[in-house]
Design an enzyme around this catalytic site. Structure first.
Site, PDB file in Angstrom:
ATOM      1  N   GLN A 210       1.048  -1.106   0.097  1.00 31.20           N
ATOM      2  CA  GLN A 210      -0.138   0.085  -0.147  1.00 31.20           C
ATOM      3  C   GLN A 210       0.871   1.396   0.083  1.00 31.20           C
ATOM      4  O   GLN A 210       0.595   2.291  -0.755  1.00 31.20           O
ATOM      5  CB  GLN A 210      -0.847  -0.062   1.341  1.00 31.20           C
ATOM      6  CG  GLN A 210      -1.928   1.040   1.231  1.00 31.20           C
ATOM      7  CD  GLN A 210      -3.329   0.601   0.488  1.00 31.20           C
ATOM      8  OE1 GLN A 210      -3.258  -0.618  -0.187  1.00 31.20           O
ATOM      9  NE2 GLN A 210      -4.341   1.366   0.294  1.00 31.20           N
TER      10      GLN A 210
ATOM     11  N   GLU B 282      -5.997  21.343 -24.097  1.00 32.66           N
ATOM     12  CA  GLU B 282      -4.984  22.340 -24.250  1.00 32.66           C
ATOM     13  C   GLU B 282      -3.651  21.300 -24.584  1.00 32.66           C
ATOM     14  O   GLU B 282      -2.545  21.572 -24.358  1.00 32.66           O
ATOM     15  CB  GLU B 282      -4.436  22.858 -22.812  1.00 32.66           C
ATOM     16  CG  GLU B 282      -5.350  23.922 -22.314  1.00 32.66           C
ATOM     17  CD  GLU B 282      -5.439  25.170 -23.511  1.00 32.66           C
ATOM     18  OE1 GLU B 282      -4.085  25.423 -23.920  1.00 32.66           O
ATOM     19  OE2 GLU B 282      -6.335  25.623 -23.670  1.00 32.66           O
TER      20      GLU B 282
HETATM   21  C1  LIG Z   1     -13.439  17.987 -21.953  1.00 28.84           C
HETATM   22  C2  LIG Z   1     -12.730  18.584 -22.960  1.00 28.84           C
HETATM   23  C3  LIG Z   1     -12.858  20.206 -23.273  1.00 28.84           C
HETATM   24  C4  LIG Z   1     -12.641  20.721 -24.345  1.00 28.84           C
HETATM   25  N1  LIG Z   1     -12.734  22.245 -24.336  1.00 28.84           N
HETATM   26  C5  LIG Z   1     -12.505  22.814 -25.648  1.00 28.84           C
HETATM   27  C6  LIG Z   1     -12.479  24.007 -25.721  1.00 28.84           C
HETATM   28  O1  LIG Z   1     -13.157  25.008 -24.757  1.00 28.84           O
HETATM   29  N2  LIG Z   1     -12.260  24.767 -26.780  1.00 28.84           N
HETATM   30  C7  LIG Z   1     -11.838  24.075 -28.032  1.00 28.84           C
HETATM   31  O2  LIG Z   1     -11.480  24.825 -28.856  1.00 28.84           O
HETATM   32  N3  LIG Z   1     -11.635  22.881 -27.947  1.00 28.84           N
HETATM   33  C8  LIG Z   1     -11.623  22.263 -26.590  1.00 28.84           C
HETATM   34  N4  LIG Z   1     -11.548  20.695 -26.531  1.00 28.84           N
HETATM   35  C9  LIG Z   1     -11.037  20.023 -27.588  1.00 28.84           C
HETATM   36  C10 LIG Z   1      -9.462  19.554 -27.381  1.00 28.84           C
HETATM   37  O3  LIG Z   1      -8.708  20.830 -27.214  1.00 28.84           O
HETATM   38  C11 LIG Z   1      -8.996  18.719 -28.342  1.00 28.84           C
HETATM   39  O4  LIG Z   1      -9.782  17.365 -28.061  1.00 28.84           O
HETATM   40  C12 LIG Z   1      -7.652  18.242 -28.283  1.00 28.84           C
HETATM   41  O5  LIG Z   1      -6.692  19.231 -28.722  1.00 28.84           O
HETATM   42  C13 LIG Z   1      -6.920  17.053 -28.836  1.00 28.84           C
HETATM   43  O6  LIG Z   1      -7.453  17.045 -30.195  1.00 28.84           O
HETATM   44  P1  LIG Z   1      -8.430  15.815 -30.834  1.00 28.84           P
HETATM   45  O7  LIG Z   1      -9.564  15.642 -30.182  1.00 28.84           O
HETATM   46  O8  LIG Z   1      -8.307  16.257 -32.436  1.00 28.84           O
HETATM   47  O9  LIG Z   1      -7.422  14.611 -30.863  1.00 28.84           O
HETATM   48  P2  LIG Z   1      -6.457  14.026 -31.939  1.00 28.84           P
HETATM   49  O10 LIG Z   1      -5.473  14.713 -32.408  1.00 28.84           O
HETATM   50  O11 LIG Z   1      -7.494  13.473 -32.901  1.00 28.84           O
HETATM   51  O12 LIG Z   1      -6.015  12.681 -31.256  1.00 28.84           O
HETATM   52  C14 LIG Z   1      -6.270  11.350 -31.524  1.00 28.84           C
HETATM   53  C15 LIG Z   1      -5.272  10.583 -31.091  1.00 28.84           C
HETATM   54  O13 LIG Z   1      -4.241  10.651 -31.951  1.00 28.84           O
HETATM   55  C16 LIG Z   1      -2.904  11.041 -31.750  1.00 28.84           C
HETATM   56  N5  LIG Z   1      -2.362  11.997 -32.589  1.00 28.84           N
HETATM   57  C17 LIG Z   1      -2.681  12.945 -33.159  1.00 28.84           C
HETATM   58  N6  LIG Z   1      -1.539  13.638 -33.666  1.00 28.84           N
HETATM   59  C18 LIG Z   1      -0.679  12.862 -33.627  1.00 28.84           C
HETATM   60  C19 LIG Z   1       0.844  13.074 -34.181  1.00 28.84           C
HETATM   61  N7  LIG Z   1       1.223  14.053 -34.999  1.00 28.84           N
HETATM   62  N8  LIG Z   1       1.583  11.998 -33.875  1.00 28.84           N
HETATM   63  C20 LIG Z   1       1.238  11.186 -33.021  1.00 28.84           C
HETATM   64  N9  LIG Z   1       0.152  10.770 -32.631  1.00 28.84           N
HETATM   65  C21 LIG Z   1      -0.953  11.714 -32.875  1.00 28.84           C
HETATM   66  C22 LIG Z   1      -3.307  11.565 -30.133  1.00 28.84           C
HETATM   67  O14 LIG Z   1      -2.005  11.375 -29.404  1.00 28.84           O
HETATM   68  C23 LIG Z   1      -4.366  10.698 -29.889  1.00 28.84           C
HETATM   69  O15 LIG Z   1      -3.799   9.568 -29.243  1.00 28.84           O
HETATM   70  C24 LIG Z   1     -11.948  19.877 -25.435  1.00 28.84           C
HETATM   71  C25 LIG Z   1     -11.681  18.447 -25.184  1.00 28.84           C
HETATM   72  C26 LIG Z   1     -12.297  18.157 -23.986  1.00 28.84           C
HETATM   73  C27 LIG Z   1     -12.210  16.438 -23.959  1.00 28.84           C
END
Ligand SMILES: Cc1cc2nc3c(=O)[nH]c(=O)nc-3n(C[C@H](O)[C@H](O)[C@H](O)COP(=O)(O)OP(=O)(O)OC[C@H]3O[C@@H](n4cnc5c(N)ncnc54)[C@H](O)[C@@H]3O)c2cc1C
Length: 664
Positions: free
Chosen positions: A330, A424
């Site tokens: 633990q 972010e």
């Molecule tokens: C709770 C929540 C709140 C949010 N709030 C906001 C908001 O207020 N405003 C806003 O604009 N957005 C918001 N978002 C969006 C968020 O910023 C995006 O989801 C985030 O930037 C990731 O992008 P994606 O969803 O396109 O993931 P993707 O890029 O599609 O990721 C999918 C997978 O691909 C992988 N991947 C992607 N690119 C690469 C690469 N070049 N090389 C290797 N692996 C890669 C990633 O590691 C991941 O495993 C929010 C998301 C969540 C979940």
């Protein structure tokens, strides 16, 4: 029994002054005083009740969040709270809400990217909450790849307007918090097009809803994206979708601090340097690192208190059973998380300094440290949020079956925290950015360009590639210089090894893609080194309070030796350590766990969390767990009637065997 402190015996064991540690954790006596006062104000106000949150339907939950957020605002105004007090109040209300994005993203975006006139126009409205804003960047089709966004903002010189449009389904904005149901305005990121030319992604202030009746303005389709992971948790937030059908906005609603479009439709850069936007990014990431330490410390506080209350096995002659916190397994799972919470606190504190430093340098047009600051904050965001999400889940398991109950607070804490690994900046994408920076740093070694800040150690690359540990006994692992060299040598060697492998590829991008998993590991090694070094630096400061510094030294030792033990493969493979030295590190780690044990409860008390903020029966300050769990069970809506809904419709026919076609 009410009023009894079941953990009093544990508290007496403490070997340090808890009140002084509270100041260290808070950052200063002033911050502790403000936090203590505001957290009690929130805890004592029934309007901020949250114990029923996981049992509410989405609609009830969401309405309740709006009520709380507006009530919080009312209290802030009535009590004339300062900005610091107001932000503490929102923190202790502990419920994600549209206000997070309004204050955390919308206002900073205008401050960072708007011209003076734009700030003068929009900020007073936002400060008074006469408009509510969100940050609309991510789309259905693109998140990480911001350059792939498809929403367009086309300048129309005839009317001096931009036409905002969503040309495809995948260009729908998707995810922005506060967008779905609340925000009246958004900072929308769209491709700027003037005279048929695409200038890439820029920010625009767009009104979404009528300020009279809250209906969407013409050409705007907006709504919530639906239920998310977990009960309560982030479902208090209206993450939204948004589409534009040729929506017109005045030209002066493009955020024009860095680049501008003139009345004639000419695109030009202003004399304000582009790099300024990075300052905001450093700020936002610093707050995320501090939030990681808060979330992890909450989980650790719950798991530590409950581990001292919970007893299993080991009764001698009818005496009490063993407290589960006394099991070495633990301790080996819990104490590194306790140490990590403190480590993240101190690295967060250091990031605050970094933000001030970056801001001052930017004002003096000195951009020299920006790439390093950018890589470092990206890496620390990734490292601390991933470790925190995993740590919360580990704390849930450390609480056994009861940890799975919503009344433990841990399922909701996990569900609400885990998206921090994605928003972010996706954590893997961020580590790849760090790796790119490390590869660049390695490639510049020997060119006379000295690595600065958190990569300064690379300047001693020749030594770091050749040295080996001279640890001979377990206690040698308590010497900061031994530890620093170990982490530096490991990080430097992993980076250099990646760089060598990369150089074998004719096409560097192809090599980067092929080796990306190794590159991420090198980036993690570099980021762990930063956290370790900032913890060690903290201990060089004067830390008042009886026994406080000693406890922090123990926690620091737990933090780096745990990392060293967990990643010993790296240290052995890079040949900095031999297997004997790695085993000695583990011996020392075990010895440190024994030193943490009597202080564990006091170390989590130092977080100074109210029971309201913790939101956990298992983590109650008084340790009175079982009667309160029993009471909470009866509050579940299912227990409102002794015979459940569905009995007459389904169960009774089954029990009475009146089903029409039973074949058994
Ligand atoms: C709770 C929540 C709140 C949010 N709030 C906001 C908001 O207020 N405003 C806003 O604009 N957005 C918001 N978002 C969006 C968020 O910023 C995006 O989801 C985030 O930037 C990731 O992008 P994606 O969803 O396109 O993931 P993707 O890029 O599609 O990721 C999918 C997978 O691909 C992988 N991947 C992607 N690119 C690469 C690469 N070049 N090389 C290797 N692996 C890669 C990633 O590691 C991941 O495993 C929010 C998301 C969540 C979940």
């Amino acid at each position: 029994m009410e009023g009894v402190d079941y953990l009093a015996g544990e508290r007496k064991k403490a070997e340090f002054d808890v009140e002084s540690m509270k100041i260290v954790w808070a950052g200063s006596r002033h911050v502790l005083e403000v936090s203590d006062r505001i957290s009690k104000l929130v805890a004592d106000d029934p309007a901020f009740r949250k114990d029923d949150r996981t049992m509410l339907s989405r609609k009830e939950l969401f309405k309740n969040t709006i009520r709380k957020a507006v009530y919080a605002w009312k209290r802030i105004v009535e009590l004339h709270l300062s900005e610091e007090e107001a932000s503490r109040l929102r923190f202790y209300v502990d419920e994600p809400a549209f206000t997070d994005l309004h204050w955390g993203m919308f206002v900073p975006a205008i401050k960072g990217q708007g011209t003076d006139e734009q700030q003068q126009k929009w900020l007073p409205l936002a400060y008074k909450m006469q408009i509510i804003g969100c940050y609309a960047q991510t789309e259905l089709g693109h998140g990480s790849n911001v350059q792939g966004l498809e929403t367009t903002a086309t300048f129309d010189p005839r009317t001096d307007e931009f036409v905002i449009n969503s040309p495809t389904l995948t260009s729908s904005k998707w995810w922005p918090g506060g967008l779905g149901k609340v925000s009246t305005h958004a900072v929308v990121y769209a491709r700027l097009i003037t005279d048929g030319k695409d200038h890439g992604v820029h920010g625009f202030i767009v009104q979404l809803r009528s300020l009279e009746d809250h209906t969407p303005l013409p050409g705007i389709t907006v709504g919530d994206i639906g239920m998310k992971f977990g009960n309560g948790a982030y479902n208090t937030m209206d993450n939204g979708l948004l589409r534009f059908d040729h929506v017109r906005i005045p030209r002066n609603q493009m955020l024009m601090r860095v680049s501008q479009v003139t009345r004639e439709g000419k695109y030009k850069q202003s004399d304000v340097p582009r790099q300024l936007v990075y300052g905001t990014m450093v700020y936002v990431r610093q707050t995320i690192v501090v939030d990681a330490s808060s979330a992890l410390s909450k989980a650790v506080c719950i798991a530590t208190r409950y581990s001292a209350v919970r007893r299993q096995f080991g009764s001698q002659n009818g005496g009490p059973e063993t407290q589960v916190i006394d099991y070495k397994t633990q301790q080996s799972r819990l104490f590194p998380l306790l140490a990590s919470a403190y480590a993240f606190r101190f690295v967060g504190e250091w990031l605050k300094w970094l933000y001030t430093d970056v801001t001052q340098r930017l004002q003096a047009n000195d951009f020299s440290t920006l790439p390093e600051a950018h890589a470092c904050t990206a890496g620390l965001k990734s490292l601390t949020t991933s470790a925190t999400a995993d740590g919360i889940e580990e704390c849930r398991k450390l609480c056994g079956g009861h940890g799975y109950l919503c009344s433990s607070g841990l399922p909701e804490l996990f569900a609400v925290y885990v998206p921090a690994c994605t928003y972010e900046g996706d954590n893997t994408v961020l580590l790849l950015q760090v790796a790119r920076f490390l590869m660049k740093t390695v490639s510049q070694l020997g060119t006379g360009k000295q690595p600065v800040g958190t990569v300064a150690y690379m300047g001693r690359i020749e030594h770091l590639m050749q040295c080996s540990s001279n640890v001979q006994k377990a206690e040698d692992w308590l010497k900061p210089n031994q530890v620093m060299e170990a982490f530096e040598a490991r990080a430097a060697r992993m980076s250099v090894s990646c760089a060598r492998n990369l150089s074998k590829y004719a096409n560097p991008e192809e090599g980067f893609a092929e080796l990306s998993a190794d590159l991420v590991e090198a980036a993690v090694a570099h980021c762990q080194l930063i956290v370790v070094s900032k913890f060690i630096d903290k201990l060089q400061q004067d830390i008042p309070g009886e026994g406080v510094k000693r406890q922090l030294e123990v926690l620091c030792g737990v933090y780096y030796l745990y990392l060293l033990h967990k990643h010993q493969g790296d240290f052995l493979a890079t040949r900095y350590l031999n297997p004997k030295q790695a085993a000695l590190a583990n011996d020392q780690l075990r010895a440190l766990y024994t030193q943490v044990r009597p202080n564990a409860i006091a170390l989590v008390d130092a977080f100074n969390y109210t029971d309201h903020f913790l939101g956990s029966i298992l983590g109650r300050y008084d340790g009175n767990v079982y009667p309160k769990l029993y009471e909470a069970a009866w509050k579940d809506p299912l227990n409102e009637t002794v015979v459940p809904d569905g009995y007459h419709e389904y169960l009774r026919p089954l029990l009475k065997q009146q089903l029409p076609s039973a074949r058994l």
